[in-house]
Write a protein that holds these residues in place. Structure first.
Motif, short mmCIF file in Angstrom:
data_model
loop_
_atom_site.label_atom_id
_atom_site.label_comp_id
_atom_site.label_asym_id
_atom_site.label_seq_id
_atom_site.Cartn_x
_atom_site.Cartn_y
_atom_site.Cartn_z
N LYS A 49 27.52 37.65 47.35
CA LYS A 49 26.86 36.82 46.34
C LYS A 49 26.16 35.65 47.03
O LYS A 49 26.71 35.03 47.93
N ILE A 50 24.91 35.39 46.60
CA ILE A 50 24.16 34.29 47.19
C ILE A 50 24.92 32.98 46.94
O ILE A 50 25.16 32.60 45.79
N PRO A 51 25.34 32.28 48.00
CA PRO A 51 26.15 31.06 47.82
C PRO A 51 25.31 29.87 47.36
O PRO A 51 24.11 29.80 47.61
N LYS A 52 25.99 28.94 46.69
CA LYS A 52 25.35 27.69 46.29
C LYS A 52 25.73 26.60 47.29
O LYS A 52 26.76 26.68 47.94
N GLU A 53 24.89 25.60 47.36
CA GLU A 53 25.19 24.48 48.25
C GLU A 53 26.31 23.64 47.65
O GLU A 53 26.24 23.23 46.49
N ARG A 54 27.35 23.41 48.42
CA ARG A 54 28.48 22.58 47.98
C ARG A 54 28.62 21.42 48.97
O ARG A 54 29.09 21.61 50.08
N THR A 55 28.21 20.25 48.54
CA THR A 55 28.24 19.09 49.42
C THR A 55 29.66 18.53 49.53
O THR A 55 30.53 18.83 48.71
N GLU A 56 29.88 17.70 50.55
CA GLU A 56 31.19 17.07 50.73
C GLU A 56 31.54 16.20 49.53
O GLU A 56 32.70 16.15 49.10
#
Length: 205
Positions: A89-96
């Protein structure tokens, strides 16, 4: 008279549902904050590298899918995930910051759930009792049955709660009889009302 009204099955069931709801929400946020989102952040980093590499190539196709990525990027990502044995699955950006926020929310909700669970367990130690001529409320309030001069059933039909109005040291006070929470309170309430009617009958003669 002897009655020991303890926590009802209905109240226990309702509190259990609430506890599981709070616990589940807290666990969900914590799982995202400590497992799911950090893993997705790593996948996104790898995905970004693949996209950057292909973006520098002259062979990148201009056609885009519904997910907004070129067919070649998706194909390269699919091959990579198959090699690594991870989700394609295309991942989403997960910031710190986003991950930290999930952990904080999860921690707060979980702490509340545990405190709530402790409160529910503590409530199981409580009861409303009638011992002889004395009623002992859930908070330890002691009321003589014959000191009850009236009852208030305004909340009885919808909530199963009534109040016994009694006199103590010239002041009127009330004792809560919550039959929804403490099964058996109705028996105490009926006895109090029976005595009130009996006294009213005696005074009218």
């Amino acid at each position: 008279m002897k009655v020991n009204a303890r926590i009802s099955v209905e109240w226990r069931r309702r509190m259990l549902i609430l506890f599981l709801m709070f616990f589940g929400v807290g666990a969900w946020f914590l799982a995202d904050g400590y497992v799911n989102w950090p893993n997705e952040a790593k996948r996104y980093e790898a995905f970004s590298e693949i996209r950057s590499e292909l973006g520098e190539s002259d062979e990148v196709e201009s056609a885009h899918s519904e997910e907004g990525e070129s067919a070649e990027v998706q194909l390269a990502w699919k091959r990579y995930t198959e090699e690594q044995g991870i989700s394609n699955k295309i991942p989403k950006e997960r910031t710190e910051d986003a991950i930290r926020e999930q952990r904080i929310i999860g921690g707060v909700v979980m702490a509340f759930a545990l405190l709530f669970g402790g409160w529910v367990i503590w409530n199981h130690k409580l009861s409303v009792r009638a011992e002889g001529e004395t009623i002992i409320g859930a908070s330890g309030q002691r009321v003589e049955l014959d000191s009850i001069v009236a009852t208030d059933r305004k909340k009885w039909k919808k909530k199963g709660i009534a109040y016994a109005i009694y006199e103590e040291n010239g002041k009127r006070k009330r004792l809560t009889l919550d039959d929804h929470k403490f099964a058996g309170c109705e028996e105490i309430l009926l006895e109090a009302e029976r005595r009130i009617k009996a006294r009213e009958g005696d005074s009218s003669e």
